[in-house]
Design a protein around this motif. Structure first.
Motif, PDB file in Angstrom:
ATOM      1  N   UNK A  41      11.494  -1.068   0.339  1.00  0.00           N
ATOM      2  CA  UNK A  41      11.015  -0.248   1.010  1.00  0.00           C
ATOM      3  C   UNK A  41      11.703  -0.273   1.334  1.00  0.00           C
ATOM      4  N   UNK A  42      13.855   0.206   1.408  1.00  0.00           N
ATOM      5  CA  UNK A  42      14.255   0.371   2.136  1.00  0.00           C
ATOM      6  C   UNK A  42      15.348   1.807   0.716  1.00  0.00           C
ATOM      7  N   UNK A  43      15.599   1.138  -0.063  1.00  0.00           N
ATOM      8  CA  UNK A  43      16.407   2.250  -1.518  1.00  0.00           C
ATOM      9  C   UNK A  43      15.110   2.848  -2.770  1.00  0.00           C
ATOM     10  N   UNK A  44      14.132   1.895  -2.421  1.00  0.00           N
ATOM     11  CA  UNK A  44      13.400   2.957  -3.286  1.00  0.00           C
ATOM     12  C   UNK A  44      13.149   2.250  -4.348  1.00  0.00           C
ATOM     13  N   UNK A  94      13.797 -10.375  -2.425  1.00  0.00           N
ATOM     14  CA  UNK A  94      14.471  -9.208  -1.240  1.00  0.00           C
ATOM     15  C   UNK A  94      15.423  -8.502  -2.604  1.00  0.00           C
ATOM     16  N   UNK A  95      15.248  -7.307  -2.963  1.00  0.00           N
ATOM     17  CA  UNK A  95      15.870  -6.426  -2.951  1.00  0.00           C
ATOM     18  C   UNK A  95      17.326  -6.754  -3.693  1.00  0.00           C
ATOM     19  N   UNK A  96      17.536  -6.937  -4.825  1.00  0.00           N
ATOM     20  CA  UNK A  96      18.614  -6.913  -5.689  1.00  0.00           C
ATOM     21  C   UNK A  96      20.393  -6.099  -5.475  1.00  0.00           C
ATOM     22  N   UNK A 106       7.804  -4.328  -1.190  1.00  0.00           N
ATOM     23  CA  UNK A 106       6.823  -4.699  -1.902  1.00  0.00           C
ATOM     24  C   UNK A 106       5.806  -4.538  -3.303  1.00  0.00           C
ATOM     25  N   UNK A 107       4.723  -4.956  -2.732  1.00  0.00           N
ATOM     26  CA  UNK A 107       4.072  -4.735  -4.193  1.00  0.00           C
ATOM     27  C   UNK A 107       3.063  -3.315  -4.389  1.00  0.00           C
ATOM     28  N   UNK A 108       3.167  -3.190  -5.583  1.00  0.00           N
ATOM     29  CA  UNK A 108       2.539  -1.602  -5.682  1.00  0.00           C
ATOM     30  C   UNK A 108       1.608  -1.876  -6.289  1.00  0.00           C
TER      31      UNK A 108
END
Length: 156
Positions: A123-126, A141-143, A150-152
């Motif tokens: 959600x932050x760095x895409x 969370x994002x590594x 979020x699930x696409x």
């Protein structure tokens, strides 16, 4: 087709297409699965897959015999008998032997179903992540930036 019949077929094929005698043994090997035939370097014998006779017929078997006889005669004469050698490729064309045999219908590899791919995005760095197994978004969370994921959806 019995042992003597296959021996005669190989000898006659050798004389007809190569004008040279076949002086060793030819026989069916029922354990062959992935190949139509095999030329044995040490003994000069030729093993053939009997399943090709049953499933594709005599013409396909004669093609396999011609292929193996190319290996045989070139090896006896001390020429290049491997698939990549020029002598082998020229002799294959000359006697119109197949370079590869047709696959057996009974031995065809069953394809695995295509697995789903799950796509996630930070959600932050895409940053995008593609996974085989679906993840629990409350645990991961994002590594890259530690932002929430979020699930696409599914991708193929």
């Amino acid at each position: 087709m019995d042992q003597q019949a296959i021996q005669n077929l190989v000898e006659n094929t050798s004389l007809e297409f190569f004008n040279k005698p076949f002086r060793h043994k030819a026989f069916f090997n029922t354990r062959l699965r992935t190949t139509g035939g095999r030329y044995m370097l040490a003994s000069h014998n030729i093993e053939l897959n009997i399943h090709y006779l049953h499933e594709h017929g005599r013409d396909e078997l004669i093609g396999i015999i011609k292929h193996e006889l190319c290996h045989y005669h070139l090896h006896i004469e001390g020429k290049g008998f491997k698939h990549r050698d020029r002598d082998f490729r020229e002799l294959i064309k000359e006697v119109s032997a197949p370079r590869f045999c047709t696959p057996l219908p009974s031995q065809e590899v069953k394809k695995r179903p295509v697995r789903k791919r799950h796509v996630y995005q930070c959600s932050i760095c895409e940053q995008r992540f593609v996974r085989k197994v679906r993840m629990n978004l409350t645990k991961y969370v994002c590594g890259k930036c530690k932002g929430p994921l979020r699930y696409l959806g599914e991708a193929k």
